[in-house]
Design a protein around this motif. Structure first.
Motif, PDB file in Angstrom:
ATOM      1  N   ILE A 324      12.998   5.241  -6.609  1.00  0.00           N
ATOM      2  CA  ILE A 324      11.972   4.275  -6.124  1.00  0.00           C
ATOM      3  C   ILE A 324      12.464   3.048  -6.218  1.00  0.00           C
ATOM      4  CG2 ILE A 324       9.644   3.215  -7.224  1.00  0.00           C
ATOM      5  CD1 ILE A 324       9.110   5.778  -8.550  1.00  0.00           C
ATOM      6  N   THR A 325      13.385   2.373  -7.094  1.00  0.00           N
ATOM      7  CA  THR A 325      14.122   1.391  -6.935  1.00  0.00           C
ATOM      8  C   THR A 325      15.028   0.966  -5.739  1.00  0.00           C
ATOM      9  OG1 THR A 325      14.368   1.410  -9.328  1.00  0.00           O
ATOM     10  CG2 THR A 325      15.661  -0.345  -8.385  1.00  0.00           C
ATOM     11  N   LYS A 326      15.630   2.260  -5.482  1.00  0.00           N
ATOM     12  CA  LYS A 326      16.690   2.280  -4.119  1.00  0.00           C
ATOM     13  C   LYS A 326      15.498   1.907  -2.967  1.00  0.00           C
ATOM     14  CE  LYS A 326      19.750   4.921  -1.703  1.00  0.00           C
ATOM     15  NZ  LYS A 326      18.940   4.831  -0.281  1.00  0.00           N
ATOM     16  N   HIS A 327      14.665   2.662  -3.060  1.00  0.00           N
ATOM     17  CA  HIS A 327      13.495   2.207  -1.686  1.00  0.00           C
ATOM     18  C   HIS A 327      13.041   1.259  -1.784  1.00  0.00           C
ATOM     19  CE1 HIS A 327      14.136   6.606  -0.452  1.00  0.00           C
ATOM     20  NE2 HIS A 327      13.401   7.015  -1.566  1.00  0.00           N
ATOM     21  N   TYR A 331      13.313  -1.490   1.505  1.00  0.00           N
ATOM     22  CA  TYR A 331      12.267  -1.898   2.083  1.00  0.00           C
ATOM     23  C   TYR A 331      12.204  -3.503   2.116  1.00  0.00           C
ATOM     24  CZ  TYR A 331      10.425   2.585   2.093  1.00  0.00           C
ATOM     25  OH  TYR A 331      10.289   4.243   2.423  1.00  0.00           O
ATOM     26  N   PHE A 332      12.630  -4.029   0.899  1.00  0.00           N
ATOM     27  CA  PHE A 332      12.593  -5.645   0.876  1.00  0.00           C
ATOM     28  C   PHE A 332      13.879  -6.159   1.748  1.00  0.00           C
ATOM     29  CE2 PHE A 332      14.262  -9.494  -1.157  1.00  0.00           C
ATOM     30  CZ  PHE A 332      13.250 -10.207  -1.093  1.00  0.00           C
ATOM     31  N   LEU A 333      14.901  -5.570   1.872  1.00  0.00           N
ATOM     32  CA  LEU A 333      15.966  -5.800   2.592  1.00  0.00           C
ATOM     33  C   LEU A 333      15.561  -5.943   4.193  1.00  0.00           C
ATOM     34  CD1 LEU A 333      19.236  -4.536   1.042  1.00  0.00           C
ATOM     35  CD2 LEU A 333      18.355  -6.701   0.878  1.00  0.00           C
ATOM     36  N   GLU A 334      14.808  -5.003   4.602  1.00  0.00           N
ATOM     37  CA  GLU A 334      14.320  -4.973   5.741  1.00  0.00           C
ATOM     38  C   GLU A 334      13.408  -5.892   6.054  1.00  0.00           C
ATOM     39  OE1 GLU A 334      13.048  -3.732   9.613  1.00  0.00           O
ATOM     40  OE2 GLU A 334      14.963  -3.097   8.468  1.00  0.00           O
ATOM     41  N   TYR A 335      12.511  -6.364   5.032  1.00  0.00           N
ATOM     42  CA  TYR A 335      11.583  -7.294   5.295  1.00  0.00           C
ATOM     43  C   TYR A 335      12.264  -8.690   5.639  1.00  0.00           C
ATOM     44  CZ  TYR A 335       8.384 -10.868   3.319  1.00  0.00           C
ATOM     45  OH  TYR A 335       7.412 -11.913   3.345  1.00  0.00           O
TER      46      TYR A 335
END
Length: 405
Positions: A324-327, A331-335
């Motif tokens: 969950i932490t990895k995803h 997702y945050f880096l994609e943001y």
């Protein structure tokens, strides 16, 4: 439909047809609008006047559509009489000066108007007053021409309850051509008021009359009133050109609406109304006959949020917090890439950290701590629930700064 319903419809149609027939055969209302337009045949048009002028002064009458200022300043060799007739004739200052200069050169100005502008009255040392038909329920005025050749004939006019006249005349410069008065009883002295005058102006002359209705179709064709109108026209200069003004008019000289001729003809107008009513009846009955209920189709629900929650619950129940932490980090880096348009290849690069700080409205120190936390958690094989919640809080706080909340 029941038999009684058909009977009601037939009765309604017959009633409607009867109303149409009555309206169609009803006498047309008289249009008393004071247009003074040369081709209008309504009572207060001047069609008859222009026809008489063409016959009385052949090859001398010229219809002028331009403003007087433009006509006099841009047209060479304009000599003769400039004839104005309207309910109210008012000139602009430059226009009036051009007309007076033209009259001063030996020409004639003839203006028939109920009211005159103050500058023209001051120039000729005149004033205007209203004359009321007092003490009588029936409007009645008597008009006379003062020249003895007209044998003091009086002409009745019964359309208005008041008229206008000139007052405070300069008798040394002004010649009275016409008068107006009302009926009086035996105890009152007959008081006549001047309504037509003539004055010399430079080498020319000016004629003013406060009774423009003398030149309308209604007045000329009424009884023997033509004699009065002809008497006024007899003061026009003989042998010169007569310029009939068509600019200063209360009514329209021409109609721009394409429907005017169609609706101005009685037969066409009622045909147009019948077509509109027929179209309305067709829409009401045919629309009701053919319209069907439109089924309500519910929109497709967005199940993305429910799916995301299901997947998250699966990871959380299995205790796979590191996934969950990895995803969450991915997702945050994609943001960051899509929202702030920065490259996320090196999270420790100073240029990267400064760009993120400026574009997210977040202190540089907080950005550095967030990146260090993500780098630390991404390298760990086991992540606690507290660490995951801490990461989530910092990411949400960062996004709040970006959105200005």
């Amino acid at each position: 439909m029941t038999k009684r319903g058909r009977i009601y419809i037939i009765i309604g149609l017959l009633t409607l047809l009867g109303i149409f027939l009555l309206e169609y055969n009803k006498p047309k209302d008289i249009n008393w609008f004071p247009s003074y337009v040369s081709h209008h045949k309504i009572p207060y048009g001047t069609y008859v006047l222009n026809d008489l002028m063409e016959k009385a002064f052949p090859n001398a009458v010229q219809q002028v559509q331009k403003p007087p200022f433009e006509f006099l300043t841009r047209t060479d060799s304009v000599q003769g009489t400039y004839f104005f007739v309207n309910e109210t004739v008012t000139f602009e200052e430059a226009e009036l000066n051009a007309i007076l200069d033209w009259v001063d050169q030996g020409n004639q100005l003839f203006v028939a108007s109920e009211y005159f502008e103050q500058k023209l009255l001051d120039t000729l040392h005149l004033e205007q007053i209203n004359v009321y038909n007092e003490g009588s329920l029936e409007p009645l005025f008597y008009l006379e021409l003062t020249n003895p050749k007209f044998q003091n004939k009086k002409f009745e006019f019964k359309r208005d309850y008041y008229t206008n006249s000139f007052d405070q005349l300069d008798t040394l410069r002004t010649i009275v051509l016409g008068e107006v008065y009302t009926r009086t009883d035996s105890t009152e002295t007959l008081s006549k008021h001047v309504n037509t005058i003539k004055q010399d102006f430079g080498n020319g002359e000016i004629i003013l009359t406060c009774f423009p209705k003398a030149f309308t179709n209604y007045f000329i064709l009424k009884d023997n009133h033509l004699t009065y109108t002809a008497g006024l026209l007899s003061y026009l200069e003989k042998g010169g050109n007569i310029y009939m003004d068509n600019f200063h008019k209360s009514g329209k000289s021409f109609y721009t609406s394409p429907m005017y001729l169609f609706l101005n003809t009685k037969e066409f107008r009622w045909a147009y109304y019948l077509v509109l009513i027929g179209a309305l009846v067709y829409i009401i009955f045919e629309g009701k006959r053919k319209q069907r209920a439109i089924p309500v189709v519910p929109p497709v629900k967005n199940q993305t949020l429910a799916f995301t929650r299901t997947i998250a619950d699966m990871y959380f129940e299995k205790g796979e917090l590191h996934l969950i932490t990895k995803h969450k980090i991915d997702y945050f880096l994609e943001y960051l890439r899509s929202k702030l348009h920065v490259s996320t290849q090196d999270l420790k690069d100073e240029t990267f950290l400064k760009n993120v700080s400026m574009r997210s409205n977040t202190p540089l120190e907080d950005v550095e701590k967030l990146m260090e936390l993500m780098d630390k958690l991404r390298s760990k094989s086991m992540v606690t629930e507290t660490e995951l919640k801490n990461l989530n809080q910092k990411i949400e706080a960062f996004k709040a700064n970006v959105d200005g909340k």
